[in-house]
Each structure stands twice: as structure tokens, then as C-alpha cells.
Motif scaffolding. Sequence first.
Motif, PDB file in Angstrom:
ATOM      1  N   ILE A 100       0.836  -1.207   0.000  1.00 27.12           N
ATOM      2  CA  ILE A 100       0.000   0.000   0.000  1.00 27.12           C
ATOM      3  C   ILE A 100       0.868   1.253   0.000  1.00 27.12           C
ATOM      4  N   SER A 101       1.914   1.248   0.810  1.00 27.44           N
ATOM      5  CA  SER A 101       2.800   2.409   0.919  1.00 27.44           C
ATOM      6  C   SER A 101       3.554   2.669  -0.377  1.00 27.44           C
ATOM      7  N   PHE A 112      -0.571   7.542   2.953  1.00 26.41           N
ATOM      8  CA  PHE A 112      -0.331   6.105   3.079  1.00 26.41           C
ATOM      9  C   PHE A 112       1.162   5.807   3.127  1.00 26.41           C
TER      10      PHE A 112
END
Length: 341
Positions: free
Chosen positions: A126-127, A135
Motif C-alpha cells: 500500500i505504501s 499512506f
Amino acid sequence: MSRSKSLQYYIFARILLAPLMIWTIITIVFLLLRATPGDPADAILGTRAPQSAKDALREELGLNAPLWLQYFRYLIQVLNFNLGTSLSSRGQNVWDVIQEYFPATVELSLFAIIVAITIGVSIGIISASRPNTLFDIGGRLFGIITYSLPLFWVGMIMQLIFAVQLRWFPLGTRFPVGMPTPKTITGLYTLDSLFSFNFAQFFTSIYYLVLPCITLGLLLSGIFERIVRVNLKQTLKSEYVEAARARGIQENTILISHALKNALIPVITVMGLTFAALLGGAVLTEVTFSWPGLGNRLYEAISLRDYPTVQGIMVFFGIIVVFASILIDIINALIDPRIRY
């Protein structure tokens, strides 16, 4: 040199180094134990025991012999697959101690590494897929915080909140006292209960595993998050990814089918070594949660100056780490042809 011969040479060289590494571990453990303060006779008999009884015990244990002779005798023992006899377990063989306590450590480590990989890889993906966003910043903070927090402190806080205050989870055991444990097949309560088709015991063993596994897995997940985030970011900037985007392939397909596959190669190395380190270094977790594993037994043996048990467990852990590192190197060499001597 052909690829197959190069791979064979690499594997042979790694295996050839194993005895040297194991001998080094045995030597370091032996010397460090002899250098630590304290007398096993005092720990076993007590400081008020007669001096004659202490001298007799030292003679029986071979501690009055010269250091080189003690070392030579211990090497002969290990070569004969004899790790000695425990001083604090009423003459129990060290191999029996390992067999009794090691399954609990394996079960804790196995579920903790599953938690760590699930959380760490998910947050890392996600990052990396949303660079320069909240995020991404949150993922970096998560990795730094979980990597830097001391395990024993987090373990005590988790127990205080979820076991003492909220009473959601049990404290300080592996299975309810008074309830029959699963029939021993592998020594892992979760697997043994499933093999016996006893689902009540299975869910009970999972219930007692939750708190220590989540605590240990959460702190380890930061390692996987950082590796996945860094490698996935670099992979998403590579030329073949740009070419896939130019062909109109969807971003999710590029992320999962192209970039993530290559970005996860370093995770294999870290996963194997982390699991091996967990098997050999779960002492803090087991002591903090009073988990009846081999790490907790090692701590007790160190407190009692039980030389044979400490030496045997440390050598056993060292052998696991050595062979795990060799296995991971071989897997990486099979995956990535660039890895060769």
C-alpha cells in the motif's frame, strides 16, 4: 562455466562451510559460558552448602579439569550427538529437554511469522503503490516504530491491556490448566488437535496463541514493510514496468503480476532468516509471556548456571540458523541466476 555447474559449485561451497560455522558456534558458546561469573555448584546446591559437597559436584561435572580438556571432551560429546545431561532437570538428557520444549517455540514462531508477513507485506504494498501520500508516510512511520520498540515493553503493555484490564486473552500459559492437552503427534497443539479432529482444542490453542503471536508478529512486520516498500518502489520505476504501462496494462495488473514478483525476492531471504532467528531467539517473548518454550527453558538454565543445558540449546539453535541460511541461499540461487560465487 555453465549455469548448472555454477549452481552446483555454489551449493557445494555453502554446504562445505556449514561444519566450520557450527564449530565456531560451539567454541564461542563454550568459552562465553566459562567466562561468565557464577559457579554452577553454588547455583545447584546453594551458597550455604558445605565446601566438600561443592568440590565433589565440580569434580563430578568435570569443572575441575583444565579448560582445554573440558573443551575437548565437549567436542567429542557433540560429535557423538550427545549434548550432555541437564543439571537443573534431575539428570534429564538435554535432547529430551529440547524435544519437550521446542514444539512450543516452533508453534509460536510459525504463527508470529505469518502475522508479520501478512501485516508487513500488505502495508509495504500500500505504501509503495501510493508514493508521497499519507499512506506512504504512515507506512514509513509504522516501519520505524515497530522496528525500534523493545519487545519486552510492548509485551508487558499488551498483557496489561488485553489480559489484565480487558480480560480478552489468557495470561502466562499455553493451554488451560486442568483441560487435557491434544494427543501428542507433532507437539504443536494446533496441528495435533486438527489431526485428532478435536476442534474445541484447536480453537482453544489458537486463543492462547493470539496475544503473544500478535505482539511478536507486529514488531517483526516492520522489517518486511520496509523491505517490500523500498524494493517495490524501485521496481515500479524500472524500464519493463514503464513498458507495460505504455502497452496500456492496468496498474493493478502491473503491480501484482510484474513488479511485486521481483520485489518479493529479498523478502524470501529475510523471511527464512527471521524465522530461524525466531526459533533461536524467542527468549524475550517466551519469558515475557511465560510461554513454555525452549527460549524460556534457556533463560531458566542460564539463571541456574546449567552449563550442559545452555550449551546444548545454544548449539541446537545455532545449527538451525546455519542450515536455514544455507537453504535460503540455495533458494535464492535457484530464483536469481546472478547469485554465484
